[in-house]
Scaffold this motif. Sequence first.
Motif, PDB file in Angstrom:
ATOM      1  N   PHE A  67      19.975  20.913 -16.281  1.00  0.00           N
ATOM      2  CA  PHE A  67      21.121  20.513 -15.454  1.00  0.00           C
ATOM      3  C   PHE A  67      21.316  21.493 -14.297  1.00  0.00           C
ATOM      4  N   ASP A  68      21.384  20.982 -13.083  1.00  0.00           N
ATOM      5  CA  ASP A  68      21.626  21.850 -11.918  1.00  0.00           C
ATOM      6  C   ASP A  68      22.183  20.981 -10.786  1.00  0.00           C
ATOM      7  N   LEU A  73      15.610  22.351  -6.478  1.00  0.00           N
ATOM      8  CA  LEU A  73      15.148  23.083  -7.667  1.00  0.00           C
ATOM      9  C   LEU A  73      14.777  22.106  -8.782  1.00  0.00           C
ATOM     10  N   GLY A  90      24.080  17.614 -11.234  1.00  0.00           N
ATOM     11  CA  GLY A  90      25.531  17.540 -11.357  1.00  0.00           C
ATOM     12  C   GLY A  90      26.147  18.894 -11.087  1.00  0.00           C
ATOM     13  N   LEU A  92      28.523  21.856 -12.317  1.00  0.00           N
ATOM     14  CA  LEU A  92      29.059  22.448 -13.548  1.00  0.00           C
ATOM     15  C   LEU A  92      30.586  22.525 -13.558  1.00  0.00           C
TER      16      LEU A  92
HETATM   17  C1  LIG Z   1      20.489  32.586 -10.318  1.00  0.00           C
HETATM   18  S1  LIG Z   1      20.025  30.917 -10.437  1.00  0.00           S
HETATM   19  C2  LIG Z   1      19.307  30.881 -12.056  1.00  0.00           C
HETATM   20  C3  LIG Z   1      18.346  29.737 -12.247  1.00  0.00           C
HETATM   21  C4  LIG Z   1      17.616  29.730 -13.594  1.00  0.00           C
HETATM   22  N1  LIG Z   1      18.535  29.646 -14.700  1.00  0.00           N
HETATM   23  C5  LIG Z   1      16.763  30.944 -13.731  1.00  0.00           C
HETATM   24  O1  LIG Z   1      17.064  31.826 -14.535  1.00  0.00           O
HETATM   25  O2  LIG Z   1      15.739  31.020 -13.004  1.00  0.00           O
HETATM   26  C6  LIG Z   1      21.583  30.059 -10.686  1.00  0.00           C
HETATM   27  C7  LIG Z   1      21.408  28.572 -10.816  1.00  0.00           C
HETATM   28  O3  LIG Z   1      22.680  27.956 -11.020  1.00  0.00           O
HETATM   29  C8  LIG Z   1      22.742  26.776 -10.234  1.00  0.00           C
HETATM   30  N2  LIG Z   1      24.150  26.484  -9.939  1.00  0.00           N
HETATM   31  C9  LIG Z   1      25.013  27.277  -9.262  1.00  0.00           C
HETATM   32  N3  LIG Z   1      26.215  26.689  -9.162  1.00  0.00           N
HETATM   33  C10 LIG Z   1      26.121  25.491  -9.795  1.00  0.00           C
HETATM   34  C11 LIG Z   1      27.034  24.423 -10.016  1.00  0.00           C
HETATM   35  N4  LIG Z   1      28.289  24.472  -9.570  1.00  0.00           N
HETATM   36  N5  LIG Z   1      26.596  23.351 -10.706  1.00  0.00           N
HETATM   37  C12 LIG Z   1      25.306  23.296 -11.156  1.00  0.00           C
HETATM   38  N6  LIG Z   1      24.392  24.279 -10.973  1.00  0.00           N
HETATM   39  C13 LIG Z   1      24.796  25.369 -10.293  1.00  0.00           C
HETATM   40  C14 LIG Z   1      21.930  27.121  -8.995  1.00  0.00           C
HETATM   41  O4  LIG Z   1      21.501  25.972  -8.280  1.00  0.00           O
HETATM   42  C15 LIG Z   1      20.770  27.913  -9.596  1.00  0.00           C
HETATM   43  O5  LIG Z   1      19.724  27.088 -10.007  1.00  0.00           O
END
Ligand SMILES: C[S@@+](CC[C@H](N)C(=O)[O-])C[C@H]1O[C@@H](n2cnc3c(N)ncnc32)[C@H](O)[C@@H]1O
Length: 261
Positions: A67-68, A73, A90, A92
């Motif tokens: 989910f992102d 990505l 979606g 979060l």
């Molecule tokens: C620092 S990255 C980490 C990505 C992955 N978990 C990793 O460790 O490589 C933070 C992730 O949270 C997602 N993200 C940030 N705010 C979000 C939101 N409001 N809803 C959904 N995803 C979100 C970003 O798009 C990004 O993919």
Amino acid sequence: MSGFDRVWLALREPVDILARDAGLLAAAAQSLESVSAPTVLDIGCGTGSTFRALSPRLGKPAHFRLFDHDHRLLDEARRWHGDTVDLIQGDLNDIGALPLAEVSLVTASALFDLCSEQFIRRFVAHVMQRGASLYAALNYDGRMRWSKPHPLDEAVLASFNAHQLSDKGFGYSLGPQAWETLADCLRENGYTVRTAESPWTMAADHRELQRLFLDGVVRAVYEYGQLDESEIRDWADFRRKMVDREGSLCQVGHQDILAIR
Ligand SMILES: C[S@@+](CC[C@H](N)C(=O)[O-])C[C@H]1O[C@@H](n2cnc3c(N)ncnc32)[C@H](O)[C@@H]1O
């Protein structure tokens, strides 16, 4: 909020894998052993790094929902994994709409340090209500250390950590304090919580990662505006020279959390 670049996430992943606490990762996998057809929801999945870290450690197949909100990505995750996982776009912040049906384990990495206290409390209440466990890895804890010190290291770190408290899309972020608030909140809601340090170690041969990391630190410190531009430039020049010519090691503190009911 500003998007996360897939190049940055790809450079981080080998360092993340080494940093994740092996005991908590194994225990997260173990927590699914007694579930007959486990479903895992990875929130803020990026390109699927937690799926790649966790799935090889599972004793049985599990269904993964990734989910992102960032479709670029998710496209990259699709290129990696095709339809072996469900990819869901979606926001979060819309916690009530999270696809939690049948989910035994919620996972996240490098996410909660972006979040506000209000978001963390709403999130825990919602997850708790459904009974899922949580494996939240790689939460920045405010520590940064270089093998070659510079007189401005502490001042730069203080500005960087203060900048971490700005709104990253979830209200004012708890930044380095987020992992403790998350762990406390989970305990208050009846979870058994284990935490473990998962420091990132960027070695001399992680040059590109170190360069991008430094760019991010310098940008944040400029934006925060507490240090003179000339001081920031001196510090940045010194650090970039260390990375490019002499090789230096940089450790960035993180904490992993596993919460089971
Ligand atoms: C620092 S990255 C980490 C990505 C992955 N978990 C990793 O460790 O490589 C933070 C992730 O949270 C997602 N993200 C940030 N705010 C979000 C939101 N409001 N809803 C959904 N995803 C979100 C970003 O798009 C990004 O993919």
